[in-house]
Design a protein around this motif. Sequence first.
Motif, PDB file in Angstrom:
ATOM      1  N   CYS A   3     -18.271   6.270   5.846  1.00  0.00           N
ATOM      2  CA  CYS A   3     -17.653   5.181   5.098  1.00  0.00           C
ATOM      3  C   CYS A   3     -16.199   5.013   5.538  1.00  0.00           C
ATOM      4  N   SER A   4     -15.802   3.787   5.763  1.00  0.00           N
ATOM      5  CA  SER A   4     -14.402   3.460   6.019  1.00  0.00           C
ATOM      6  C   SER A   4     -13.906   2.637   4.838  1.00  0.00           C
ATOM      7  N   VAL A   5     -12.692   2.929   4.386  1.00  0.00           N
ATOM      8  CA  VAL A   5     -12.147   2.266   3.204  1.00  0.00           C
ATOM      9  C   VAL A   5     -10.728   1.796   3.506  1.00  0.00           C
ATOM     10  N   GLY A   6     -10.414   0.591   3.066  1.00  0.00           N
ATOM     11  CA  GLY A   6      -9.045   0.092   3.098  1.00  0.00           C
ATOM     12  C   GLY A   6      -8.654  -0.309   1.696  1.00  0.00           C
ATOM     13  N   PHE A   7      -7.424   0.011   1.295  1.00  0.00           N
ATOM     14  CA  PHE A   7      -7.007  -0.352  -0.060  1.00  0.00           C
ATOM     15  C   PHE A   7      -5.535  -0.741  -0.097  1.00  0.00           C
ATOM     16  N   ALA A   8      -5.213  -1.477  -1.137  1.00  0.00           N
ATOM     17  CA  ALA A   8      -3.834  -1.853  -1.464  1.00  0.00           C
ATOM     18  C   ALA A   8      -3.777  -1.990  -2.980  1.00  0.00           C
ATOM     19  N   CYS A   9      -2.659  -1.654  -3.558  1.00  0.00           N
ATOM     20  CA  CYS A   9      -2.498  -1.743  -5.013  1.00  0.00           C
ATOM     21  C   CYS A   9      -2.169  -3.168  -5.425  1.00  0.00           C
ATOM     22  N   TYR A  10      -2.630  -3.535  -6.622  1.00  0.00           N
ATOM     23  CA  TYR A  10      -2.284  -4.840  -7.181  1.00  0.00           C
ATOM     24  C   TYR A  10      -1.493  -4.629  -8.456  1.00  0.00           C
ATOM     25  N   PRO A  11      -0.309  -5.183  -8.529  1.00  0.00           N
ATOM     26  CA  PRO A  11       0.380  -5.973  -7.504  1.00  0.00           C
ATOM     27  C   PRO A  11       0.913  -5.075  -6.386  1.00  0.00           C
ATOM     28  N   ASN A  37     -10.901   0.676  13.286  1.00  0.00           N
ATOM     29  CA  ASN A  37     -10.405   0.696  14.666  1.00  0.00           C
ATOM     30  C   ASN A  37      -9.891   2.072  15.082  1.00  0.00           C
ATOM     31  N   SER A  38      -9.594   2.914  14.103  1.00  0.00           N
ATOM     32  CA  SER A  38      -9.001   4.223  14.385  1.00  0.00           C
ATOM     33  C   SER A  38     -10.011   5.362  14.347  1.00  0.00           C
ATOM     34  N   GLY A  39     -11.283   5.047  14.272  1.00  0.00           N
ATOM     35  CA  GLY A  39     -12.285   6.093  14.367  1.00  0.00           C
ATOM     36  C   GLY A  39     -13.325   6.121  13.269  1.00  0.00           C
ATOM     37  N   ARG A  40     -13.230   5.246  12.296  1.00  0.00           N
ATOM     38  CA  ARG A  40     -14.194   5.182  11.199  1.00  0.00           C
ATOM     39  C   ARG A  40     -14.199   6.456  10.362  1.00  0.00           C
ATOM     40  N   ASP A  41     -14.979   6.446   9.311  1.00  0.00           N
ATOM     41  CA  ASP A  41     -15.127   7.578   8.405  1.00  0.00           C
ATOM     42  C   ASP A  41     -13.774   8.102   7.906  1.00  0.00           C
ATOM     43  N   ARG A  42     -12.938   7.174   7.443  1.00  0.00           N
ATOM     44  CA  ARG A  42     -11.604   7.522   6.932  1.00  0.00           C
ATOM     45  C   ARG A  42     -11.143   6.432   5.975  1.00  0.00           C
ATOM     46  N   TRP A  43     -10.036   6.671   5.301  1.00  0.00           N
ATOM     47  CA  TRP A  43      -9.444   5.635   4.450  1.00  0.00           C
ATOM     48  C   TRP A  43      -8.001   5.393   4.872  1.00  0.00           C
ATOM     49  N   VAL A  44      -7.579   4.150   4.667  1.00  0.00           N
ATOM     50  CA  VAL A  44      -6.209   3.720   4.962  1.00  0.00           C
ATOM     51  C   VAL A  44      -5.738   2.864   3.797  1.00  0.00           C
ATOM     52  N   GLY A  45      -4.551   3.134   3.303  1.00  0.00           N
ATOM     53  CA  GLY A  45      -3.987   2.356   2.214  1.00  0.00           C
ATOM     54  C   GLY A  45      -2.622   1.811   2.574  1.00  0.00           C
ATOM     55  N   LEU A  46      -2.322   0.634   2.066  1.00  0.00           N
ATOM     56  CA  LEU A  46      -1.017   0.001   2.254  1.00  0.00           C
ATOM     57  C   LEU A  46      -0.338  -0.129   0.906  1.00  0.00           C
ATOM     58  N   ARG A  70       8.095  -2.222  10.881  1.00  0.00           N
ATOM     59  CA  ARG A  70       9.468  -2.379  10.394  1.00  0.00           C
ATOM     60  C   ARG A  70       9.741  -1.543   9.149  1.00  0.00           C
ATOM     61  N   GLY A  71       8.716  -0.868   8.638  1.00  0.00           N
ATOM     62  CA  GLY A  71       8.896  -0.027   7.456  1.00  0.00           C
ATOM     63  C   GLY A  71       8.891  -0.793   6.146  1.00  0.00           C
ATOM     64  N   GLU A  72       8.383  -2.020   6.139  1.00  0.00           N
ATOM     65  CA  GLU A  72       8.343  -2.822   4.918  1.00  0.00           C
ATOM     66  C   GLU A  72       7.133  -2.504   4.045  1.00  0.00           C
ATOM     67  N   LEU A  73       6.131  -1.859   4.628  1.00  0.00           N
ATOM     68  CA  LEU A  73       4.965  -1.380   3.892  1.00  0.00           C
ATOM     69  C   LEU A  73       4.788   0.096   4.216  1.00  0.00           C
ATOM     70  N   SER A  74       4.423   0.878   3.215  1.00  0.00           N
ATOM     71  CA  SER A  74       4.100   2.287   3.435  1.00  0.00           C
ATOM     72  C   SER A  74       2.617   2.397   3.727  1.00  0.00           C
ATOM     73  N   VAL A  75       2.273   3.333   4.582  1.00  0.00           N
ATOM     74  CA  VAL A  75       0.879   3.558   4.950  1.00  0.00           C
ATOM     75  C   VAL A  75       0.498   4.983   4.584  1.00  0.00           C
ATOM     76  N   VAL A  76      -0.666   5.136   3.967  1.00  0.00           N
ATOM     77  CA  VAL A  76      -1.247   6.441   3.716  1.00  0.00           C
ATOM     78  C   VAL A  76      -2.633   6.443   4.343  1.00  0.00           C
ATOM     79  N   CYS A  77      -3.051   7.601   4.860  1.00  0.00           N
ATOM     80  CA  CYS A  77      -4.366   7.669   5.483  1.00  0.00           C
ATOM     81  C   CYS A  77      -4.935   9.068   5.355  1.00  0.00           C
ATOM     82  N   SER A  78      -6.245   9.154   5.477  1.00  0.00           N
ATOM     83  CA  SER A  78      -6.938  10.422   5.297  1.00  0.00           C
ATOM     84  C   SER A  78      -6.967  11.270   6.558  1.00  0.00           C
ATOM     85  N   GLU A  79      -6.784  10.662   7.709  1.00  0.00           N
ATOM     86  CA  GLU A  79      -6.889  11.385   8.977  1.00  0.00           C
ATOM     87  C   GLU A  79      -5.694  11.059   9.855  1.00  0.00           C
TER      88      GLU A  79
END
Length: 89
Positions: A3-11, A37-46, A70-79
């Motif tokens: 499973c690959s997951v992408g997420f962002a908080c609202y707001p 695109n980075s290998g699947r089976d991971r999560w990425v959040g903005l 530019r550092g305007e969004l923080s990124v978190v990821c599982s891998e």
Amino acid sequence: LTCSVGFACYPLVSAAEEMGWEDVVAVADEALYAAKNSGRDRWVGLLGKESGRKDLLQRLREGVPSMVSRGELSVVCSEGEPADLKWEL
């Protein structure tokens, strides 16, 4: 199964009135494609930064990857490291 997951908080940032939930789903979609695109089976959040509220929607339409670089969004990821994510093929 994998499973690959992408997420962002609202707001994405507090008091970002110009952003609807549809805009935040589009940001999460960018995170999902970065995970795939980075290998699947991971999560990425903005995550938004409060300092980036001004003209946020316009900058998002110009491209999430450029906002990340530019550092305007923080990124978190599982891998791996966020800097190693592939935003586009």
